[in-house]
Design a protein around this motif. Structure first.
Motif, PDB file in Angstrom:
ATOM      1  N   TYR A  52      68.039  55.533 163.750  1.00 42.03           N
ATOM      2  CA  TYR A  52      68.842  56.323 164.684  1.00 42.03           C
ATOM      3  C   TYR A  52      70.308  55.907 164.728  1.00 42.03           C
ATOM      4  CZ  TYR A  52      64.515  58.252 166.647  1.00 42.03           C
ATOM      5  OH  TYR A  52      63.319  58.898 166.824  1.00 42.03           O
ATOM      6  N   THR A  53      71.182  56.924 164.816  1.00 38.33           N
ATOM      7  CA  THR A  53      72.611  56.747 165.029  1.00 38.33           C
ATOM      8  C   THR A  53      73.051  57.769 166.074  1.00 38.33           C
ATOM      9  OG1 THR A  53      72.964  56.054 162.735  1.00 38.33           O
ATOM     10  CG2 THR A  53      74.900  56.779 163.947  1.00 38.33           C
ATOM     11  N   THR A  54      73.971  57.377 166.958  1.00 37.73           N
ATOM     12  CA  THR A  54      74.477  58.317 167.958  1.00 37.73           C
ATOM     13  C   THR A  54      75.995  58.426 167.856  1.00 37.73           C
ATOM     14  OG1 THR A  54      74.531  56.534 169.612  1.00 37.73           O
ATOM     15  CG2 THR A  54      72.602  57.976 169.612  1.00 37.73           C
ATOM     16  N   VAL A  55      76.542  59.596 168.246  1.00 35.00           N
ATOM     17  CA  VAL A  55      77.981  59.851 168.200  1.00 35.00           C
ATOM     18  C   VAL A  55      78.428  60.388 169.556  1.00 35.00           C
ATOM     19  CG1 VAL A  55      79.843  61.113 167.061  1.00 35.00           C
ATOM     20  CG2 VAL A  55      77.867  60.350 165.729  1.00 35.00           C
ATOM     21  N   TYR A  56      79.596  59.908 170.024  1.00 35.52           N
ATOM     22  CA  TYR A  56      80.156  60.293 171.318  1.00 35.52           C
ATOM     23  C   TYR A  56      81.576  60.800 171.062  1.00 35.52           C
ATOM     24  CZ  TYR A  56      76.426  56.994 172.400  1.00 35.52           C
ATOM     25  OH  TYR A  56      75.225  56.316 172.428  1.00 35.52           O
ATOM     26  N   MET A  57      81.841  62.097 171.383  1.00 35.81           N
ATOM     27  CA  MET A  57      83.114  62.715 171.001  1.00 35.81           C
ATOM     28  C   MET A  57      83.889  63.269 172.198  1.00 35.81           C
ATOM     29  SD  MET A  57      82.223  64.573 167.362  1.00 35.81           S
ATOM     30  CE  MET A  57      80.931  65.642 167.955  1.00 35.81           C
ATOM     31  N   HIS A  58      85.190  63.569 171.930  1.00 36.64           N
ATOM     32  CA  HIS A  58      86.144  64.106 172.900  1.00 36.64           C
ATOM     33  C   HIS A  58      86.460  63.103 174.008  1.00 36.64           C
ATOM     34  CE1 HIS A  58      85.678  67.870 170.828  1.00 36.64           C
ATOM     35  NE2 HIS A  58      84.433  68.047 171.233  1.00 36.64           N
ATOM     36  N   LEU A  59      86.302  61.817 173.730  1.00 33.10           N
ATOM     37  CA  LEU A  59      86.539  60.800 174.746  1.00 33.10           C
ATOM     38  C   LEU A  59      88.009  60.759 175.152  1.00 33.10           C
ATOM     39  CD1 LEU A  59      84.429  57.888 173.183  1.00 33.10           C
ATOM     40  CD2 LEU A  59      83.768  59.387 175.086  1.00 33.10           C
ATOM     41  N   ASN A  60      88.230  60.528 176.445  1.00 37.03           N
ATOM     42  CA  ASN A  60      89.601  60.339 176.917  1.00 37.03           C
ATOM     43  C   ASN A  60      90.138  58.982 176.472  1.00 37.03           C
ATOM     44  OD1 ASN A  60      91.869  61.242 178.644  1.00 37.03           O
ATOM     45  ND2 ASN A  60      91.343  59.414 179.834  1.00 37.03           N
ATOM     46  N   GLY A  61      89.237  58.018 176.341  1.00 43.37           N
ATOM     47  CA  GLY A  61      89.613  56.685 175.885  1.00 43.37           C
ATOM     48  C   GLY A  61      88.376  55.843 175.682  1.00 43.37           C
ATOM     49  N   PHE A  62      88.577  54.639 175.144  1.00 43.64           N
ATOM     50  CA  PHE A  62      87.471  53.730 174.863  1.00 43.64           C
ATOM     51  C   PHE A  62      87.439  52.609 175.894  1.00 43.64           C
ATOM     52  CE2 PHE A  62      89.242  55.312 170.801  1.00 43.64           C
ATOM     53  CZ  PHE A  62      88.150  56.073 170.367  1.00 43.64           C
ATOM     54  N   ALA A  63      86.244  52.112 176.168  1.00 41.61           N
ATOM     55  CA  ALA A  63      86.108  50.983 177.083  1.00 41.61           C
ATOM     56  C   ALA A  63      86.700  49.729 176.443  1.00 41.61           C
ATOM     57  CB  ALA A  63      84.641  50.758 177.439  1.00 41.61           C
ATOM     58  N   LYS A  64      87.199  48.849 177.267  1.00 46.85           N
ATOM     59  CA  LYS A  64      87.802  47.612 176.788  1.00 46.85           C
ATOM     60  C   LYS A  64      86.769  46.792 176.020  1.00 46.85           C
ATOM     61  CE  LYS A  64      90.428  43.603 178.432  1.00 46.85           C
ATOM     62  NZ  LYS A  64      90.966  42.901 179.650  1.00 46.85           N
ATOM     63  N   GLY A  65      87.166  46.300 174.861  1.00 45.08           N
ATOM     64  CA  GLY A  65      86.281  45.435 174.083  1.00 45.08           C
ATOM     65  C   GLY A  65      85.283  46.162 173.212  1.00 45.08           C
ATOM     66  N   VAL A  66      85.396  47.486 173.122  1.00 46.08           N
ATOM     67  CA  VAL A  66      84.482  48.249 172.266  1.00 46.08           C
ATOM     68  C   VAL A  66      85.259  48.678 171.024  1.00 46.08           C
ATOM     69  CG1 VAL A  66      83.004  50.282 172.080  1.00 46.08           C
ATOM     70  CG2 VAL A  66      83.121  49.033 174.231  1.00 46.08           C
ATOM     71  N   ASN A  67      85.072  47.940 169.946  1.00 49.10           N
ATOM     72  CA  ASN A  67      85.794  48.195 168.694  1.00 49.10           C
ATOM     73  C   ASN A  67      84.804  48.325 167.533  1.00 49.10           C
ATOM     74  OD1 ASN A  67      88.590  47.806 169.758  1.00 49.10           O
ATOM     75  ND2 ASN A  67      87.795  45.750 170.178  1.00 49.10           N
ATOM     76  N   GLN A  68      85.282  48.827 166.427  1.00 51.92           N
ATOM     77  CA  GLN A  68      84.429  48.949 165.252  1.00 51.92           C
ATOM     78  C   GLN A  68      83.891  47.575 164.851  1.00 51.92           C
ATOM     79  OE1 GLN A  68      85.956  51.494 162.195  1.00 51.92           O
ATOM     80  NE2 GLN A  68      84.648  50.649 160.596  1.00 51.92           N
ATOM     81  N   GLY A  69      82.578  47.514 164.652  1.00 57.59           N
ATOM     82  CA  GLY A  69      81.926  46.262 164.289  1.00 57.59           C
ATOM     83  C   GLY A  69      81.321  45.521 165.467  1.00 57.59           C
ATOM     84  N   ASP A  70      81.690  45.912 166.694  1.00 57.47           N
ATOM     85  CA  ASP A  70      81.160  45.226 167.877  1.00 57.47           C
ATOM     86  C   ASP A  70      79.730  45.644 168.181  1.00 57.47           C
ATOM     87  OD1 ASP A  70      84.240  45.252 169.837  1.00 57.47           O
ATOM     88  OD2 ASP A  70      83.521  43.913 168.246  1.00 57.47           O
ATOM     89  N   LYS A  71      78.948  44.702 168.724  1.00 55.29           N
ATOM     90  CA  LYS A  71      77.606  45.012 169.210  1.00 55.29           C
ATOM     91  C   LYS A  71      77.705  45.546 170.634  1.00 55.29           C
ATOM     92  CE  LYS A  71      74.949  41.644 166.500  1.00 55.29           C
ATOM     93  NZ  LYS A  71      74.044  40.462 166.568  1.00 55.29           N
ATOM     94  N   VAL A  72      76.845  46.498 170.946  1.00 56.07           N
ATOM     95  CA  VAL A  72      76.793  47.041 172.305  1.00 56.07           C
ATOM     96  C   VAL A  72      75.357  46.999 172.803  1.00 56.07           C
ATOM     97  CG1 VAL A  72      78.818  48.524 172.098  1.00 56.07           C
ATOM     98  CG2 VAL A  72      76.570  49.406 171.433  1.00 56.07           C
ATOM     99  N   LYS A  73      75.226  46.946 174.121  1.00 55.36           N
ATOM    100  CA  LYS A  73      73.913  46.909 174.756  1.00 55.36           C
ATOM    101  C   LYS A  73      73.583  48.265 175.378  1.00 55.36           C
ATOM    102  CE  LYS A  73      72.694  42.562 174.176  1.00 55.36           C
ATOM    103  NZ  LYS A  73      71.449  42.198 173.462  1.00 55.36           N
ATOM    104  N   GLN A  74      72.309  48.495 175.554  1.00 57.94           N
ATOM    105  CA  GLN A  74      71.872  49.718 176.217  1.00 57.94           C
ATOM    106  C   GLN A  74      72.479  49.787 177.618  1.00 57.94           C
ATOM    107  OE1 GLN A  74      67.731  50.210 177.777  1.00 57.94           O
ATOM    108  NE2 GLN A  74      67.605  51.768 176.193  1.00 57.94           N
TER     109      GLN A  74
END
Length: 421
Positions: A328-350
């Motif tokens: 599974y892969t998910t995509v989130y579009m039309h964002l006004n901005g990104f949360a602090k600390g969320v960059n390409q390569g970073d791990k995220v939690k549910q």
């Protein structure tokens, strides 16, 4: 003669002795009573506020005004600027005084004499936590918490429009709606709630100074959704771990959240042929559009790694792509901005905040275009069936049954309130 005289003399002496004993006893009782009264007076607790005796001070209470800071507050009480600066420096490791917020209450304890010198400054960080500054020559800084009273409560309601409205219509704190949406995020589609769905809840609400400061826990709940009953029991698996399980011991958590944001509405569904609102041409829309106000929080529906973060001026605007596993892969579009600390390569939690709803790229208004890919192919996000996490362990099932059955009976016996208004 002697015997006749001795008898009355003996009687008189005996009478005097008895009287003396009686007086001694009365005196002892009187002393004892006085001691009891004195002890009672000495043990009456003083009236305290933030741990300080109220009767010993003159207390002024106010709230932080706009453009008001620690210095501007304390200078009004003739605290030297040098002392204020020292206070701010010593406070850094405990509380940054630059974070004092407009609208938060504060108290100044003044000496109970003609001078009215400021002795203590108390700032309420939130409804429970506060910080106390001693304003004497030897500055002392301490933190504290107000007494929190926990009250067990029950709530029921039939949904006529939305879960949030059902709470307010039935006189229940709407915060309970947020708590329930978290518990049932993997089980109930809150964007597909139908008229006639209902809930029953056992929960604990916290109070400070007779004012509710939040819901500390939901012990058990029933959510009736689309004809099915979904139970949730807050079971302690070990000394530190609590999770919600249904009556069969299955976890309510799934591999993915049902939706990446809370309390919005679906404005466009998954389709192989949809009229694009900007381009005015028919083309596939392999996602779900969630209409929500600009800035609404967007969460990752599962654990994973950010494999793309960028901007598509003629498409999805600000977007994130998260790979959850080999499938599974998910995509989130039309964002006004990104949360602090969320960059390409970073791990995220549910459930982690990853961005904010916007209208960047080709969008007519603020919304989230959410897409799910299975083995590289787009699938309808509303039809994803994610496997559950671990159920109650076999060795704990006997204890679990003893725990949930009385609670289930209590929930089932709650009278459903349809509407108080």
């Amino acid at each position: 003669m002697i015997k006749r005289f001795a008898l009355p003399l003996f009687a008189a002496i005996f009478s005097i002795y008895i009287s003396s004993c009686s007086n001694t006893t009365n005196n002892k009782q009187s002393i004892s009573s006085a001691e009891i009264v004195k002890d009672t007076i000495d043990t009456i607790p003083p009236n305290l506020l933030f741990g300080l005796p109220v009767d010993s001070f003159v207390i002024e209470n106010n709230t932080v005004k706009r453009n008001e800071f620690l210095a501007s507050i304390l200078l009004k009480y003739d605290i030297p600027y040098k002392q204020i600066d020292l206070l701010a420096q010593k406070s850094k490791s405990i509380f940054d005084v630059r974070k004092i917020k407009v609208g938060n209450p504060y108290y100044v304890f003044l000496s109970n004499d003609s001078l009215h010198q400021a002795k203590y400054f108390i700032y309420e960080i939130d409804k429970i936590n506060y910080i106390s500054y001693s304003l004497d020559d030897s500055i002392n800084i301490t933190t504290g918490q107000k007494e929190v009273k926990q009250i067990k409560k029950t709530a029921t309601g039939k949904i006529t429009s939305s879960l949030w409205n059902a709470m307010t219509e039935n006189g229940v704190s709407p915060v309970l709606a947020l708590e329930l949406s978290d518990i049932y995020a993997w089980t109930v589609d809150f964007f597909g709630i139908e008229k006639g769905d209902y809930f029953k809840v056992l929960y604990t609400e916290d109070y400070v100074d007779s004012v509710s400061v939040g819901i500390s826990s939901i012990e058990g709940a029933l959510f009736h959704h689309r004809g099915d009953d979904y139970y949730a029991f807050h079971f302690q698996e070990d000394s530190v771990t609590y999770n919600y399980f249904d009556e069969k011991g299955n976890s309510l958590r799934k591999a993915f959240l049902k939706a990446p944001l809370k309390f919005s509405r679906i404005s466009s569904r998954f389709s192989n042929s949809r009229m694009h609102p900007v381009l005015k041409i028919s083309r596939p829309h392999h996602g779900i559009d969630y209409a929500a106000p600009k800035g609404t929080h967007v969460f990752s529906i599962g654990d994973g790694r950010v494999i793309a973060r960028g901007f598509q001026p003629k498409g999805g605007g600000n977007y994130l792509k998260i790979k959850h596993n080999s499938v599974y892969t998910t995509v989130y579009m039309h964002l006004n901005g990104f949360a602090k600390g969320v960059n390409q390569g970073d791990k995220v939690k549910q459930g982690q905040l990853i961005g904010y709803v916007g209208a960047t790229g080709l969008a007519t208004g603020p919304h989230l275009d959410f897409r799910v890919f299975k083995n590289g192919k787009p699938i309808d996000p509303l039809k994803v069936k994610a496997p559950p996490v671990e159920p109650v362990k076999k060795e704990d099932m006997k204890r679990f049954k003893q725990f949930y059955k009385p609670m289930k009976d209590e929930i089932d016996n709650l009278i459903l309130i349809e509407n108080l208004h």
